[in-house]
Design a protein around this motif. Sequence first.
Motif, short mmCIF file in Angstrom:
data_model
loop_
_atom_site.label_atom_id
_atom_site.label_comp_id
_atom_site.label_asym_id
_atom_site.label_seq_id
_atom_site.Cartn_x
_atom_site.Cartn_y
_atom_site.Cartn_z
N ASN A 123 -70.70 79.87 -59.32
CA ASN A 123 -69.53 79.12 -59.79
C ASN A 123 -69.88 78.29 -61.01
O ASN A 123 -68.99 77.70 -61.64
N ASP A 182 -73.03 78.29 -64.34
CA ASP A 182 -74.25 78.78 -64.97
C ASP A 182 -74.91 77.66 -65.77
O ASP A 182 -74.22 76.76 -66.26
N GLN A 224 -78.40 79.05 -61.33
CA GLN A 224 -76.95 79.07 -61.15
C GLN A 224 -76.62 78.37 -59.84
O GLN A 224 -77.46 78.30 -58.94
N HIS A 253 -74.21 78.77 -56.69
CA HIS A 253 -73.41 79.82 -56.06
C HIS A 253 -72.47 79.24 -55.00
O HIS A 253 -72.72 78.19 -54.41
N ASN A 259 -64.79 78.83 -60.76
CA ASN A 259 -65.88 78.90 -61.73
C ASN A 259 -65.61 77.89 -62.83
O ASN A 259 -64.50 77.81 -63.35
N TRP A 260 -66.64 77.08 -63.16
CA TRP A 260 -66.47 76.12 -64.25
C TRP A 260 -67.78 75.93 -64.99
O TRP A 260 -68.75 76.65 -64.74
N TRP A 285 -57.73 79.96 -61.08
CA TRP A 285 -58.47 80.06 -59.81
C TRP A 285 -57.54 80.39 -58.65
O TRP A 285 -57.96 80.98 -57.67
#
Length: 292
Positions: A110, A112, A225, A227, A249-250, A286
């Motif tokens: 969600n 990186d 990352q 997750h 994801n942001w 989302w």
Amino acid sequence: MMKKKSIGLLLAVLLVAVIAGCSSKVSGGGKTVKLAYVAWDSEIASTYIVKEVLESKLGMTVEMLQVDAGPMWAGTADGSADAMVAAWLPGTHASYLEQYGDKIEDLGPNLDGTKTGLAVPAYMDISSIEDLKSSDLAGTLNNRIVGIEPGAGIMMATEQAIADYGLSDYTLLESSSAAMVQELEKAYRNNEPIVVTGWTPHWMFANMDLKYLEDPKGVYGGAEQIHTMVRKGLAADMPEVYQFLDQFNWTPEDMEQVMVDIANGQSPEDAAKSWVEEHADQVNSWTVQAQE
């Protein structure tokens, strides 16, 4: 007259039933979602964002379960928690993934661009973990590295770093992420030396001039990352929740905005609510399928 009253009563009952049905749909059918998380500033930010979206957009009731890293993974694996958005991989939580990976569903990253390691104020004239071996420096630092909760992945990595780099003069101080930051802020205000377990994203890097110590032995690994992990069966039990979590994801910049707001005095709930309201398009991406 009685007939009219009966018809009126029937209509009233039907109206209540319709309203109840609509209310049930809006409120997620009375479903409760249990979110497990660790008390890292980063994970408080992300989990409260997820809570706000689940409640305000999907009509769910959310139960927050603040635990240490081990119970967070174990709870999601055994179903006592529905999900967590706080799995640092591939390095920090590697041991938990090995232990619970086959009992849990990984929905992927969600966020990186994370990093962990030992951090110091930029005014300190050292650049590598190797430099900590100086006995004079160890004394200046009171022979301690200020850590966070025991059992956290970064604490296990730091114990390994102490062994690999020959830092036997040091003690890894167990505390909490909040207590660690308080120690760091106090030292920073007084221009004093300190070494802490650090990770990014974190608001402390925005509010203070800090640097990571180089890690030539690669104990802390490279970029990671975060997750999203869910219990098995969530897709069947709560498909709308599963779809949202799969799409959540942001960016580190998004997360830091929420963390800074909390650090500046907002409650996690208020900071999350403000962020969600200000990023309507992103939040809609989302939830658009989950709401259908």
